[in-house]
Design a protein around this motif. Structure first.
Motif: not given
Length: 665
Positions: A493-494, A517-521, A550-551
Motif C-alpha cells: 500500500l505504501s 497490475d502486479h501490485v493491484v492483483n 487507504t481508500g
C-alpha cells in the motif's frame, strides 16, 4: 660503476633477473615507435618495413632465445610493467615479436614435461591480459594482427584452444590445470567483443571444465571455472547456437552439480562479507559481556578482554564503498542464472542441498546476498544488473511448482541472514525459518528501499511478480505460513501511495502497466483468497483495515492511471471493499460511535472511530460483502528468456568487465 671481481664487468646497482633482460630485448624497451602505426591497414602490417636498420632477421629471435625464455621462471610484474608502457600502436609495430611470443608459448603448452608449459601459461596469462586491454581502433583485426596475423590465426588459435582444452582436462597437476583456466578466462574476458571467441565455440571446452571441477577438492577453486562456463555460454547466444547452452541442458552429473552449488554458496557468503565489513548490521543478542563492553568495562567481562573494534565509517564514506560492491567474483551469478534456466537437476539441488555441519546452506547464502544487493541496488548500474540477475533466478525457481512447494514447506527451514543496513527494518528472525518467508522478506526490502522518481520498473516488476507467484501457490494449496503479513501489505500500500504521489514522473515509464497490475492483483488476491493462506483471522482483518484506511488513495490511484479501463487488474475489487466498509463505518460514526481507545482508526465523515470499533465493523461487514475479484489473479506469464535479451546482454558485459579485473589482479 663498480666492477665484478669475477667477470671484471661493470656490476649493476640493482640486480635484475635474466628473464627481465629477455623481456626488454624482445620488446626493445626504450625504443620510440611512430604514432601512425595504429592507422595502418591490417594487410599492410605483416610486410611493412619497420626501421631501415631493423630487418626481420634481426627482429625474429633464435631457437636458443625461446628455449631459455620458457625455462626461466617468469617475472610477471616486470612483464606487465613493460607491456603496460606500450600503447596499441607500439604493439602493432612490434607484431613480429608479439606473434613470435604467442606462437612459441602455444608450442610450449604442448610440452608435457619440464617447466616450459607451466611458464608458458604464466607468461600467456600476463601477456594476454595486457594486450587485450588496449584500446584498438579495430579491435578484432588489430588483436588478430598482434597475436597471430590474419594468414596464420586459424592454425595458431586452433592449436592454442586445443592445448588449453587438453591441459584443463588431463594436465599433470591441478596447478597447471588451474593456470590454463586463468588463461582461458583472460582470453574470454579480454576478447569478448571480438571474433576470437568463435574458436572457443568451435572447440567445446565444457567437458574438460567439468572434469576439472570434478577433480578439485577446494570449493574456492570451483568458482572461476564455473564463471568461465557462464561467459562462454552467453557469447552470441541470442544470435547463434551456443554449444555451452546445450551442454548445460544435458548435464546430469549430480556430484559435480552439488560441488558447483557449494561454490556458489561460498562465493555469495564472501560477496556478502564485503558489505558486512563496511557495516556490521546484525544486532547482537543481550549478554553480560555485551553490556559491559557497551559501558567500557569489557575487561572484566567473562573471557577477560574487550573485542577489537571494527572500523566505523561515516555515512558518506560507507556509501562510496557500497557503490563499488559487490566484489568482482559476483560474475559467478551469470553462470548460476544460466544453469538455473537450463537445468532442472541444478535447480532442485540448489534449493534442497543441505548444509554441511557448521556451514551455511548454499541457497540461504544466495538469498542473503540478494537481500544485500537489493538494499544497495540504487547505488550503481552494475549492482542493479546483478539484482535483476538474482531475481530472475528466484523467478525461475518459484515458477517450478515442485520447488515452490519445497520452499513453502517445513522441510526447507534454514537460518538466513538478511540485510539490515537501511531502514525501514523488517522484524528480525534469528531462528531457522521456512525459506519462502526469507525470500518474501527479501522482495519486500527490494520494494521498500528502491523508491525513486526514476523508478526501476523491471526490478519492481520482478519483486512483485515473485511475491505474486509465492502467494498464488499458497492460496491454491491452502498453505498457511506464520509470517509478518502486516509488513507485506503495508509495503504494497505504501508503494501504491508512492505511485500515486509521483504519477507525473512515473506514468510514462516503459512497462509501468505490468507493475501496476502486479501490485493491484497481489492485494486483490489477499482480499479474495486471504482465508486460504493467512494464518489467523486477525491477519485477514488487518488487511481489510489497511485497505479501508487507504481508500482515498486507492480511488486517486485508479483514476490517475485509468486502471478501470484495463481488464488485466482488479482495482475495482480494492475500491469496492474500501467503499463498502467506509459506508458501514460512516453509519457507525453517525450513530455516535466515538470512543476513548488511544489507538485511533480511520477518520470517516469527520468522526473518529477506535481501532477496536473499526475491527468489529470489519468482522460484521464480511456478511454483507461480496468480493467480485477478476478471474486469473493467481496466474501469470511463464518466464521467456528472449524477453530479457537486452538485459542479459548488459549483464554479460558487466560480468566480462568483472572477470577482466579478476584476471588482471
Amino acid at each position: 660503476m663498480e666492477q665484478s671481481p669475477l667477470t671484471h664487468q661493470p656490476r649493476p646497482e640493482v640486480f635484475q633477473q635474466k628473464i627481465v633482460h629477455l623481456y626488454e630485448e624482445l620488446f626493445k624497451v626504450g625504443t620510440t615507435y611512430p604514432n601512425t602505426a595504429p592507422q595502418l591497414p591490417v594487410s599492410v602490417h605483416p610486410t611493412t618495413p619497420r626501421d631501415p636498420d631493423d630487418d626481420s632477421e634481426d627482429v625474429a629471435k633464435s631457437e636458443g632465445f625461446w628455449r631459455e625464455f620458457f625455462l626461466l621462471k617468469p617475472d610477471r610484474p616486470s612483464l606487465r610493467s613493460i607491456l603496460d608502457g606500450l600503447g596499441p600502436g607500439d604493439l602493432l609495430h612490434l607484431d613480429i615479436q608479439t606473434r613470435q611470443l604467442f606462437a612459441r608459448a602455444v608450442a610450449a603448452l604442448k610440452i608435457s614435461h619440464g617447466v616450459s608449459d607451466l611458464h608458458a601459461l604464466d607468461t600467456l596469462s600476463t601477456f594476454l591480459v595486457a594486450v587485450l586491454a588496449k584500446k584498438y581502433t579495430n579491435p578484432s583485426s588489430d588483436i588478430i594482427n598482434v597475436l597471430a596475423g590474419l594468414d596464420h590465426v586459424d592454425t595458431i588459435f586452433s592449436d592454442f584452444v586445443v592445448a588449453l582444452d587438453t591441459i584443463i582436462r588431463n594436465g599433470r597437476s591441478l596447478e597447471l590445470r588451474q593456470k590454463a583456466i586463468e588463461v582461458a578466462l583472460a582470453v574470454t574476458s579480454g576478447a569478448y567483443q571480438t571474433s576470437l571467441l568463435t574458436y572457443f565455440i568451435q572447440r567445446d571446452l565444457f567437458p574438460s571444465i567439468m572434469k576439472y571441477i570434478q577433480d578439485v577438492e577446494s570449493t574456492e577453486m570451483t568458482i572461476r571455472p564455473f564463471t568461465l562456463v557462464g561467459l562462454l555460454a552467453n557469447y552470441n547466444k541470442f544470435e547463434s547456437q551456443n554449444p555451452y547452452q546445450m551442454r548445460l541442458n544435458d548435464f546430469v552429473n549430480e556430484a559435480t552439480i552439488k560441488k558447483i552449488i557449494k561454490s556458489v554458496g561460498y562465493a555469495c557468503q564472501r560477496l556478502r562479507g564485503g558489505y558486512i565489513d563496511v557495516q556490521d548490521d546484525l544486532p547482537e543478542g543481550w549478554s553480560l559481556a555485551g553490556t559491559l563492553n557497551m559501558i567500557g568495562l569489557g575487561a572484566i567481562a567473562p573471557g577477560g578482554k574487550s573485542p577489537l573494534k571494527k572500523t566505523v565509517y561515516d555515512p558518506e564514506t560507507a556509501k562510496q564503498i557500497f557503490t563499488k560492491l559487490p566484489g568482482e567474483d559476483a560474475a559467478v551469478l551469470l553462470a548460476t542464472y544460466d544453469f538455473t534456466h537450463a537445468n532442472k537437476l541444478f535447480c532442485f539441488n540448489f534449493v534442497t542441498l543441505a548444509p554441511e555441519k557448521g556451514e551455511e546452506q548454499p541457497f540461504a547464502g544466495f538469498v542473503s546476498l540478494t537481500s544485500y544487493l537489493l538494499q544497495h541496488a540504487h547505488l550503481s548500474q552494475r549492482t542493479t544488473l546483478y539484482c535483476h540477475l538474482s531475481l530472475m533466478v528466484f523467478r525461475l525457481l518459484i515458477e517450478d511448482p515442485v520447488l515452490c512447494k519445497r520452499m513453502c514447506s517445513e522441510e526447507s527451514k534454514v537460518a538466513v541472514r538478511l540485510c539490515r543496513q537501511r531502514s525501514p527494518y523488517l522484524p528480525l528472525v534469528r531462528s531457522e525459518r521456512i525459506i519462502a518467508t526469507a525470500v518474501m522478506d527479501t522482495m519486500i526490502d527490494g520494494i521498500n528501499h528502491n523508491l525513486r522518481r526514476r523508478l526501476d520498473v523491471g526490478l519492481y516488476t520482478l519483486c512483485l511478480g515473485i511475491l505474486l507467484r509465492i502467494i498464488s501457490y499458497m492460496s491454491r494449496s491452502r498453505t498457511r505460513l506464520q509470517y509478518h503479513w502486516a509488513d507485506l501489505f503495508r509495503s504494497l500500500l505504501s508503494l501504491i501511495r508512492f505511485l500515486t504521489t509521483y504519477a507525473s514522473d512515473l506514468k510514462d515509464l516503459s512497462h509501468i502497466d505490468t507493475l501496476l497490475d502486479h501490485v493491484v492483483n497481489l492485494l486483490a488476491l489477499g482480499l479474495s483468497s486471504g482465508e486460504a493462506f493467512l494464518p489467523t483471522p486477525a491477519a485477514y482483518d488487518d488487511l481489510f483495515y489497511k485497505v479501508v484506511e487507504t481508500g482515498e488513495i486507492l480511488v486517486k490511484f485508479r483514476d490517475t492511471y485509468k486502471l478501470s479501463n484495463r481488464p488485466s487488474n482488479s482495482i475495482d475489487t480494492l475500491v469496492n471493499v474500501s467503499t463498502h466498509y467506509k459506508e458501514m463505518l460512516a453509519e457507525g460514526a453517525k450513530n455516535g460511535g466515538g470512543g476513548t481507545n488511544k489507538v485511533a482508526g480511520p477518520k470517516i465523515s469527520g468522526a473518529q472511530l477506535t481501532s477496536l470499533q473499526v475491527a468489529e465493523v470489519i468482522k460484521q461487514g464480511y456478511e454483507t460483502l461480496s468480493i467480485q475479484a477478476k478471474e486469473g489473479l493467481d496466474s501469470w506469464e511463464k518466464y521467456r528468456e528472449a524477453d530479457e535479451r537486452t538485459l542479459l546482454k548488459k549483464m554479460a558485459r558487466a560480468a566480462v568487465a568483472d572477470v577482466r579485473v579478476l584476471v588482471a589482479e
